[in-house]
Design a protein around this motif. Structure first.
Motif, PDB file in Angstrom:
ATOM      1  N   UNK A 141       0.797  -1.233   0.000  1.00 24.18           N
ATOM      2  CA  UNK A 141       0.000   0.000   0.000  1.00 24.18           C
ATOM      3  C   UNK A 141       0.826   1.279   0.000  1.00 24.18           C
ATOM      4  N   UNK A 142       2.047   1.222   0.556  1.00 20.35           N
ATOM      5  CA  UNK A 142       2.845   2.452   0.665  1.00 20.35           C
ATOM      6  C   UNK A 142       4.322   2.131   0.583  1.00 20.35           C
ATOM      7  N   UNK A 143       5.131   3.188   0.415  1.00 22.68           N
ATOM      8  CA  UNK A 143       6.582   3.006   0.349  1.00 22.68           C
ATOM      9  C   UNK A 143       7.134   2.527   1.686  1.00 22.68           C
ATOM     10  N   UNK A 201       5.559   0.516   3.789  1.00 22.06           N
ATOM     11  CA  UNK A 201       5.280  -0.925   3.824  1.00 22.06           C
ATOM     12  C   UNK A 201       6.311  -1.681   2.987  1.00 22.06           C
ATOM     13  N   UNK A 202       6.691  -1.093   1.853  1.00 21.55           N
ATOM     14  CA  UNK A 202       7.698  -1.720   0.986  1.00 21.55           C
ATOM     15  C   UNK A 202       9.039  -1.811   1.711  1.00 21.55           C
ATOM     16  N   UNK A 203       9.407  -0.750   2.434  1.00 16.54           N
ATOM     17  CA  UNK A 203      10.664  -0.712   3.171  1.00 16.54           C
ATOM     18  C   UNK A 203      10.684  -1.785   4.260  1.00 16.54           C
ATOM     19  N   UNK A 204       9.569  -1.925   4.971  1.00 13.86           N
ATOM     20  CA  UNK A 204       9.477  -2.920   6.047  1.00 13.86           C
ATOM     21  C   UNK A 204       9.516  -4.340   5.496  1.00 13.86           C
ATOM     22  N   UNK A 205       8.798  -4.566   4.379  1.00 17.15           N
ATOM     23  CA  UNK A 205       8.793  -5.896   3.761  1.00 17.15           C
ATOM     24  C   UNK A 205      10.181  -6.234   3.222  1.00 17.15           C
ATOM     25  N   UNK A 206      10.837  -5.260   2.597  1.00 18.39           N
ATOM     26  CA  UNK A 206      12.194  -5.472   2.083  1.00 18.39           C
ATOM     27  C   UNK A 206      13.119  -5.902   3.218  1.00 18.39           C
ATOM     28  N   UNK A 256       9.549   4.613  18.436  1.00 20.20           N
ATOM     29  CA  UNK A 256       9.895   6.041  18.472  1.00 20.20           C
ATOM     30  C   UNK A 256       8.908   6.887  17.678  1.00 20.20           C
ATOM     31  N   UNK A 257       8.616   8.068  18.222  1.00 20.76           N
ATOM     32  CA  UNK A 257       7.705   9.008  17.549  1.00 20.76           C
ATOM     33  C   UNK A 257       8.434   9.756  16.427  1.00 20.76           C
ATOM     34  N   UNK A 303      12.155  11.494   1.019  1.00 18.81           N
ATOM     35  CA  UNK A 303      11.538  11.133   2.303  1.00 18.81           C
ATOM     36  C   UNK A 303      10.452  10.078   2.117  1.00 18.81           C
ATOM     37  N   UNK A 304      10.320   9.193   3.101  1.00 10.97           N
ATOM     38  CA  UNK A 304       9.333   8.119   3.018  1.00 10.97           C
ATOM     39  C   UNK A 304       8.117   8.490   3.849  1.00 10.97           C
ATOM     40  N   UNK A 305       6.974   8.517   3.191  1.00 11.40           N
ATOM     41  CA  UNK A 305       5.731   8.875   3.873  1.00 11.40           C
ATOM     42  C   UNK A 305       5.425   7.849   4.957  1.00 11.40           C
ATOM     43  N   UNK A 306       5.123   8.330   6.154  1.00 14.40           N
ATOM     44  CA  UNK A 306       4.836   7.432   7.273  1.00 14.40           C
ATOM     45  C   UNK A 306       6.024   7.253   8.200  1.00 14.40           C
ATOM     46  N   UNK A 307       7.204   7.741   7.781  1.00 17.82           N
ATOM     47  CA  UNK A 307       8.408   7.658   8.605  1.00 17.82           C
ATOM     48  C   UNK A 307       8.833   9.078   8.952  1.00 17.82           C
ATOM     49  N   UNK A 308       8.696   9.449  10.223  1.00 12.75           N
ATOM     50  CA  UNK A 308       8.967  10.810  10.670  1.00 12.75           C
ATOM     51  C   UNK A 308      10.467  10.999  10.919  1.00 12.75           C
TER      52      UNK A 308
END
Length: 601
Positions: free
Chosen positions: A73-75, A77-82, A317-318, A329-334
């Protein structure tokens, strides 16, 4: 999530969608995993670029035979799956964190009157794990604090209600010295025990403020009830907790829940420091080294390390503070790069750790190189060689009663194994168990090949064996006309005697000498390599003979099976469908029937 498979030439038909792509070679081996905001653009970039792509990337692209994609669904999610896929499969072209440690955790057990103790084994059904801790010292500091603040039991007794009611337990020394309130004999109710455990859990999570509030309230309550001794004990515990927090405090307590990740790099390697900060206190500090595989950017390396470290240390972490600006920048990662204030000081602290780690690694590498140089120079002196033996090759034979005779050659460069230069040999011209003739054959084949290819000879040749094997090797060199162009010795196992050609008497190197230890290591490595290959060949031959004895299964079929499945075990476990893909349905049925008939035989 949806997964699909494509051929490399079909890369333009990939969807313009976030996801993960996987590259496979002609042996169906996963060689690379990547993530993308747009699969179509990212994957196509590998095949469309003609310039600006490094040699390693071009080499990888040549190997790609199949592409598999998974849509998400998002970049993020792709980073976490990778990250999960790389951690699980470790493809050869992906960045790998160089870290082989097993980290300690603290476990709160799932039982009556739960215990807290350290462990390195993760078995989820046993209870709740906290960590991992970057060091045993950090873990013990927290555990010691908890045991000073709360009376958590350390025994392994079964404290289920009916066991306590049986009255078979007696109080122990821990009760008498005040470290336990003896729930084993009913002196402490489980509700009170669990209340202490709840506050211990807050400390393990880094929430020291809740525990401090609890001790303040208890101290005030006891003081109001004129129970001054109990109030004093609460004050002492509060002081202990504040002292612990003061030691851990590195920034303002207003910095609630942050991760800090900084990177420094050179041409081949990146060094990353990762800090976890809660309420201004550093609860984790970790350094990692990353070897560049495909000329990755600092941004790629930083994100790779960050995601894997957050996963490893279970971060919630927030905000993440970093030292480099992210172009994408990756959306969803602050993620932010602080410019001033306490957050900037955290970056400086983390960067100082990363730079120190880089310097420490460089120093260690230099010391290791100095040691290797010293050892091979000592070997040159001990063997009276004219040149430094920075290229050593060692030969060994392996056969059992003459069956499946094989041999090995291992290569050490600058005192270090050069695995890519190792070679296996099938003995071709020798019948029966004849180590001398086998040694002559493999030494002759090795250096005949090197002459044909114009490669430089080693500075030292080591033969695993005594005068007989050494003489056979020398004979091979004479026949090639190269005897005398490289020094050659034999090393006999029993007394570690070193033989030179034409000398009846061996020399003995000091048993404590580093140079002898290097020779022993090289000899043992050649022996290990030969034995491993021999077992593999013997197993293959035995199974191949079994296969070819089956009507309808010939040598070509047996070879195809072994080439695809790699091992006898995998062939025996294969289904009819898997076998049919390799050797056709009719032969697969024949093999399945044979396996069923011989099951348990």
């Amino acid at each position: 999530m949806q997964s699909s498979s494509f051929l490399p030439e079909d890369h333009l038909s990939l969807p313009d969608h976030p996801g993960v792509y996987k590259y496979y070679n002609d042996e169906n081996e996963l060689i690379y995993v990547g993530k993308a905001k747009s699969l179509k653009k990212r994957v196509s970039s590998y095949f469309n670029k003609n310039t600006g792509v490094n040699l390693k990337t071009r080499r990888m692209v040549k190997e790609i035979q199949r592409i598999e994609i998974t849509l998400v669904d998002s970049e993020l999610d792709a980073l976490l799956l990778e990250n999960n896929l790389i951690k699980k499969t470790q493809p050869k072209y992906n960045i790998l964190l160089r870290d082989d440690k097993t980290y300690p955790y603290l476990l709160i057990t799932k039982e009556n009157f739960p215990r807290i103790f350290p462990t390195r084994k993760l078995i989820p059904k046993r209870g709740t794990y906290f960590g991992p801790f970057a060091s045993v010292k950090a873990m013990n500091n927290v555990l010691d604090l908890i045991r000073e603040l709360f009376t958590i039991r350390t025994c392994k007794l079964d404290l289920s209600p009916y066991r306590i009611d049986e009255g078979k337990y007696k109080v122990c020394l821990e009760y008498h010295i005040g470290n336990c309130q003896a729930p084993c004999v009913g002196y402490q109710r489980e509700s009170a025990y669990l209340k202490d455990l709840e506050h211990a859990t807050h400390i393990l999570k880094g929430n020291l403020g809740l525990a401090k509030t609890y001790f303040k309230q208890e101290m005030q309550t006891f003081a109001e009830n004129l129970e001054f001794e109990k109030a004093q004990r609460m004050k002492e515990k509060l002081d202990l907790l504040e002292k612990y927090q003061a030691k851990s405090l590195i920034a303002s307590p207003s910095i609630a829940n942050h991760d800090v990740c900084t990177i420094v790099s050179d041409e081949k390697t990146a060094f990353v420091n990762y800090l976890r900060v809660k309420n201004g206190a550093m609860i984790t500090s970790k350094n990692v080294e990353l070897k560049k595989r495909l000329d990755e950017s600092e941004e790629e390396l930083l994100l790779t390390a960050l995601i894997r470290l957050q996963d490893q240390f279970q971060s919630d972490a927030e905000e993440v503070l970093v030292n480099i600006e992210l172009e994408n920048p990756i959306e969803g990662l602050n993620i932010n790069v602080p410019k001033i204030g306490d957050k900037k000081k955290l970056i400086e602290l983390s960067l100082k750790n990363a730079l120190y780690y880089k310097k420490e690694k460089a120093l260690l590498q230099g010391l290791n190189q100095d040691k290797k140089d010293r050892v091979i120079r000592q070997l040159q002196q001990d063997l009276s060689l004219t040149e430094i033996p920075d290229h050593i090759e060692c030969f060994d034979n392996s056969n059992i009663q003459g069956t499946s005779p094989v041999a090995s050659m291992v290569c050490f460069l600058n005192g270090k194994p050069a695995n890519k230069e190792y070679r296996h040999f099938h003995i071709k011209t020798v019948e029966g168990p004849n180590d001398f003739a086998s040694m002559k054959e493999i030494v002759g084949r090795r250096y005949k090949r090197m002459i044909e290819e114009g490669k430089p000879f080693p500075k030292l040749v080591v033969i695993d064996g005594g005068k007989g094997q050494l003489s056979s090797a020398v004979e091979a060199l004479h026949e090639l006309g190269i005897y005398g162009r490289m020094p050659i010795i034999g090393i006999a196992k029993r007394l570690e005697e070193i033989y030179f050609p034409g000398d009846s008497y061996p020399i003995h190197i000091d048993k404590k000498s580093e140079s002898l230890k290097l020779l022993q290591r090289i000899r043992d490595e050649a022996h290990r390599f030969a034995i491993t290959f021999h077992r593999k060949v013997r197993s293959k031959n035995a199974f191949g003979t079994q296969l070819t004895s089956i009507p309808g299964i010939g040598e070509n079929t047996a070879d195809r099976l072994l080439k695809h499945f790699k091992s006898v075990k995998k062939i025996s476990e294969a289904t009819e469908e898997q076998l049919a893909e390799i050797i056709g349905l009719n032969r697969a049925k024949i093999l399945i029937e044979w396996k069923e008939k011989n099951k348990g035989a």
